[in-house]
Write an enzyme that holds these catalytic residues in place. Sequence first.
Site, PDB file in Angstrom:
ATOM      1  N   ARG A   9      13.062  32.952   0.108  1.00 24.14           N
ATOM      2  CA  ARG A   9      13.988  33.078   1.231  1.00 24.14           C
ATOM      3  C   ARG A   9      13.499  33.935   2.392  1.00 24.14           C
ATOM      4  O   ARG A   9      14.131  33.952   3.440  1.00 24.14           O
ATOM      5  CB  ARG A   9      15.340  33.590   0.729  1.00 24.14           C
ATOM      6  CG  ARG A   9      16.048  32.513  -0.076  1.00 24.14           C
ATOM      7  CD  ARG A   9      17.320  32.983  -0.720  1.00 24.14           C
ATOM      8  NE  ARG A   9      17.877  31.915  -1.549  1.00 24.14           N
ATOM      9  CZ  ARG A   9      17.434  31.582  -2.750  1.00 24.14           C
ATOM     10  NH1 ARG A   9      16.430  32.243  -3.285  1.00 24.14           N
ATOM     11  NH2 ARG A   9      17.980  30.585  -3.413  1.00 24.14           N
ATOM     12  N   GLN A  12      13.299  36.342 -13.098  1.00 23.90           N
ATOM     13  CA  GLN A  12      13.548  34.996 -12.587  1.00 23.90           C
ATOM     14  C   GLN A  12      12.235  34.328 -12.225  1.00 23.90           C
ATOM     15  O   GLN A  12      12.207  33.169 -11.849  1.00 23.90           O
ATOM     16  CB  GLN A  12      14.404  35.061 -11.322  1.00 23.90           C
ATOM     17  CG  GLN A  12      15.700  35.801 -11.474  1.00 23.90           C
ATOM     18  CD  GLN A  12      16.422  35.891 -10.142  1.00 23.90           C
ATOM     19  OE1 GLN A  12      17.034  34.943  -9.681  1.00 23.90           O
ATOM     20  NE2 GLN A  12      16.327  37.036  -9.500  1.00 23.90           N
ATOM     21  N   ILE A  62       8.333  32.836 -12.467  1.00 24.92           N
ATOM     22  CA  ILE A  62       7.696  31.878 -13.361  1.00 24.92           C
ATOM     23  C   ILE A  62       6.188  32.078 -13.359  1.00 24.92           C
ATOM     24  O   ILE A  62       5.441  31.232 -13.808  1.00 24.92           O
ATOM     25  CB  ILE A  62       8.013  30.444 -12.867  1.00 24.92           C
ATOM     26  CG1 ILE A  62       7.563  30.298 -11.398  1.00 24.92           C
ATOM     27  CG2 ILE A  62       9.506  30.157 -12.987  1.00 24.92           C
ATOM     28  CD1 ILE A  62       7.354  28.880 -10.972  1.00 24.92           C
ATOM     29  N   HIS A 102      13.898  31.582 -15.898  1.00 25.08           N
ATOM     30  CA  HIS A 102      13.605  30.308 -15.235  1.00 25.08           C
ATOM     31  C   HIS A 102      12.308  29.691 -15.735  1.00 25.08           C
ATOM     32  O   HIS A 102      11.694  28.880 -15.053  1.00 25.08           O
ATOM     33  CB  HIS A 102      13.576  30.497 -13.722  1.00 25.08           C
ATOM     34  CG  HIS A 102      14.908  30.900 -13.165  1.00 25.08           C
ATOM     35  ND1 HIS A 102      15.060  31.547 -11.959  1.00 25.08           N
ATOM     36  CD2 HIS A 102      16.159  30.740 -13.655  1.00 25.08           C
ATOM     37  CE1 HIS A 102      16.351  31.771 -11.739  1.00 25.08           C
ATOM     38  NE2 HIS A 102      17.036  31.297 -12.759  1.00 25.08           N
ATOM     39  N   CYS A 147       4.700  11.462 -21.051  1.00 24.67           N
ATOM     40  CA  CYS A 147       4.197  11.987 -22.323  1.00 24.67           C
ATOM     41  C   CYS A 147       3.552  10.852 -23.134  1.00 24.67           C
ATOM     42  O   CYS A 147       4.222   9.864 -23.440  1.00 24.67           O
ATOM     43  CB  CYS A 147       5.352  12.607 -23.099  1.00 24.67           C
ATOM     44  SG  CYS A 147       4.956  13.105 -24.775  1.00 24.67           S
ATOM     45  N   SER A 166      14.934  40.717  -5.638  1.00 19.29           N
ATOM     46  CA  SER A 166      15.732  39.494  -5.748  1.00 19.29           C
ATOM     47  C   SER A 166      16.828  39.505  -4.701  1.00 19.29           C
ATOM     48  O   SER A 166      17.469  40.528  -4.474  1.00 19.29           O
ATOM     49  CB  SER A 166      16.361  39.382  -7.142  1.00 19.29           C
ATOM     50  OG  SER A 166      17.220  38.263  -7.174  1.00 19.29           O
ATOM     51  N   SER A 167      17.028  38.350  -4.084  1.00 18.09           N
ATOM     52  CA  SER A 167      18.120  38.247  -3.110  1.00 18.09           C
ATOM     53  C   SER A 167      19.474  38.159  -3.823  1.00 18.09           C
ATOM     54  O   SER A 167      20.511  38.222  -3.176  1.00 18.09           O
ATOM     55  CB  SER A 167      17.905  37.011  -2.232  1.00 18.09           C
ATOM     56  OG  SER A 167      17.811  35.855  -3.041  1.00 18.09           O
ATOM     57  N   ASN A 221      15.155  46.210  -2.778  1.00 13.05           N
ATOM     58  CA  ASN A 221      14.896  44.944  -2.087  1.00 13.05           C
ATOM     59  C   ASN A 221      14.856  45.213  -0.585  1.00 13.05           C
ATOM     60  O   ASN A 221      15.652  45.975  -0.065  1.00 13.05           O
ATOM     61  CB  ASN A 221      16.015  43.935  -2.403  1.00 13.05           C
ATOM     62  CG  ASN A 221      15.597  42.508  -2.144  1.00 13.05           C
ATOM     63  OD1 ASN A 221      14.634  42.027  -2.741  1.00 13.05           O
ATOM     64  ND2 ASN A 221      16.280  41.820  -1.260  1.00 13.05           N
TER      65      ASN A 221
HETATM   66  P1  NAD Z   1      14.326  35.191  -3.208  1.00  8.73           P
HETATM   67  O1  NAD Z   1      13.186  34.575  -2.475  1.00  8.73           O
HETATM   68  O2  NAD Z   1      15.679  34.616  -3.060  1.00  8.73           O
HETATM   69  O3  NAD Z   1      14.445  36.722  -2.829  1.00  8.73           O
HETATM   70  C1  NAD Z   1      13.325  37.547  -2.802  1.00  8.73           C
HETATM   71  C2  NAD Z   1      13.757  38.845  -2.143  1.00  8.73           C
HETATM   72  O4  NAD Z   1      12.654  39.754  -2.228  1.00  8.73           O
HETATM   73  C3  NAD Z   1      14.109  38.691  -0.669  1.00  8.73           C
HETATM   74  O5  NAD Z   1      15.394  39.214  -0.451  1.00  8.73           O
HETATM   75  C4  NAD Z   1      13.025  39.522   0.060  1.00  8.73           C
HETATM   76  O6  NAD Z   1      13.557  40.247   1.147  1.00  8.73           O
HETATM   77  C5  NAD Z   1      12.555  40.464  -0.999  1.00  8.73           C
HETATM   78  N1  NAD Z   1      11.152  40.871  -0.885  1.00  8.73           N
HETATM   79  C6  NAD Z   1      10.060  40.079  -0.749  1.00  8.73           C
HETATM   80  N2  NAD Z   1       8.932  40.821  -0.769  1.00  8.73           N
HETATM   81  C7  NAD Z   1       9.318  42.130  -0.889  1.00  8.73           C
HETATM   82  C8  NAD Z   1       8.624  43.370  -0.957  1.00  8.73           C
HETATM   83  N3  NAD Z   1       7.275  43.443  -0.921  1.00  8.73           N
HETATM   84  N4  NAD Z   1       9.355  44.520  -1.070  1.00  8.73           N
HETATM   85  C9  NAD Z   1      10.720  44.454  -1.102  1.00  8.73           C
HETATM   86  N5  NAD Z   1      11.421  43.310  -1.061  1.00  8.73           N
HETATM   87  C10 NAD Z   1      10.728  42.153  -0.960  1.00  8.73           C
HETATM   88  O7  NAD Z   1      13.866  35.274  -4.718  1.00  8.73           O
HETATM   89  P2  NAD Z   1      14.723  35.284  -6.050  1.00  8.73           P
HETATM   90  O8  NAD Z   1      15.919  36.137  -5.920  1.00  8.73           O
HETATM   91  O9  NAD Z   1      13.752  35.547  -7.115  1.00  8.73           O
HETATM   92  O10 NAD Z   1      15.228  33.769  -6.175  1.00  8.73           O
HETATM   93  C11 NAD Z   1      14.355  32.685  -5.934  1.00  8.73           C
HETATM   94  C12 NAD Z   1      14.110  31.784  -7.144  1.00  8.73           C
HETATM   95  O11 NAD Z   1      12.837  31.190  -6.963  1.00  8.73           O
HETATM   96  C13 NAD Z   1      14.007  32.516  -8.419  1.00  8.73           C
HETATM   97  O12 NAD Z   1      14.912  31.927  -9.267  1.00  8.73           O
HETATM   98  C14 NAD Z   1      12.598  32.298  -8.957  1.00  8.73           C
HETATM   99  O13 NAD Z   1      12.676  31.620 -10.178  1.00  8.73           O
HETATM  100  C15 NAD Z   1      11.936  31.344  -8.029  1.00  8.73           C
HETATM  101  N6  NAD Z   1      10.647  31.782  -7.450  1.00  8.73           N
HETATM  102  C16 NAD Z   1       9.719  32.381  -8.230  1.00  8.73           C
HETATM  103  C17 NAD Z   1       8.519  32.840  -7.681  1.00  8.73           C
HETATM  104  C18 NAD Z   1       7.536  33.525  -8.584  1.00  8.73           C
HETATM  105  O14 NAD Z   1       7.491  33.238  -9.784  1.00  8.73           O
HETATM  106  N7  NAD Z   1       6.725  34.449  -8.065  1.00  8.73           N
HETATM  107  C19 NAD Z   1       8.259  32.649  -6.320  1.00  8.73           C
HETATM  108  C20 NAD Z   1       9.235  31.999  -5.527  1.00  8.73           C
HETATM  109  C21 NAD Z   1      10.423  31.578  -6.119  1.00  8.73           C
HETATM  110 ZN    ZN Z   2       7.151  13.584 -25.487  1.00  6.98          ZN
END
Ligand code: NAD
Ligand code: ZN
Length: 254
Positions: free
Chosen positions: A41, A106, A108, A126, A160, A201-202, A226
């Site tokens: 986001r 959350q 992956i 997730h 598969c 996390s947002s 955050n």
């Molecule tokens: P999100 O993108 O909704 O929120 C991430 C939050 O982190 C944002 O509010 C942002 O402002 C903050 N942020 C980013 N970098 C930062 C930093 N260096 N310091 C402080 N804050 C920081 O992510 P979410 O809440 O995890 O939800 C998104 C979904 O997408 C999750 O369910 C997840 O499974 C998936 N996802 C995973 C990955 C991964 O595995 N790395 C990457 C993208 C999305």
């Molecule tokens: Zn199978």
Amino acid sequence: MIAPDRKSAIQHLGDLIASSSRAVGFTGAGISTESGIPDFRSAGGLWTKNQPIPFDEFVASQEARNEAWRRKFAMEDTFRAAKPTRGHRALAQLVVSGKMNAIITQNIDNLHQAAGAPADRVIELHGNGTYAVCLDCAVRYEIEWVRERFTQTGGIAPDCPSCGGLVKSATVSFGQAMPEEAMRRAEIETLNCDLFLAIGSSLVVWPAAGFPALAKRNGARLVILNREPTDLDRQADLVVRDDIGDVLEPFLAA
Ligand code: NAD
Ligand code: ZN
């Protein structure tokens, strides 16, 4: 309260950790951005480029599956090159030292485990994007196996070979059932903790976002670290709107 500056944030967080004996970490994409994996986001995040493909579309359409795998392979080099961040390492140390019982994530990307957090202490809500599974018979396939077939066929997502089921990365898509065992363990750890650290996390993706509020209702201290505000900030004992790596670096052992 919202920490007025980084120094007092670190001080306050240190006090909360020192007085806790059963902390839980809860992480989102923000803890991994320092490693080069974009979040969803933030400006320039994955969400702004591609809306995620919901589970029912993946199941219903070969084209959606082709597109899902195309996107996955487009990101694969970034994920492979990613190294654990300061945040991952600080949390892993808290787990290894016995301060933190579990990390509910959350993400992956497998980076908590790569940072040294024992795999049985990392609860993946997730799933995990470092391998794939058949949705019918649950056989595991490596990403490379899928990539080879995808490339050979000019971009067709393979089924598969043993049962004809659909092969999907081992992650939970929007609209897909949450993994029961992970949800159950996350609830137990949340109810058992005295300090809940929600990091990067947002807090808008449900049901995952329910855990910080549950911890608070159950009497734990709640910290939200955050960059951007979240809807739960009002309920938190400490809100730190700052960079995760910079705030957690002092908690890394020398
Ligand atoms: P999100 O993108 O909704 O929120 C991430 C939050 O982190 C944002 O509010 C942002 O402002 C903050 N942020 C980013 N970098 C930062 C930093 N260096 N310091 C402080 N804050 C920081 O992510 P979410 O809440 O995890 O939800 C998104 C979904 O997408 C999750 O369910 C997840 O499974 C998936 N996802 C995973 C990955 C991964 O595995 N790395 C990457 C993208 C999305
Ligand atoms: Zn199978």
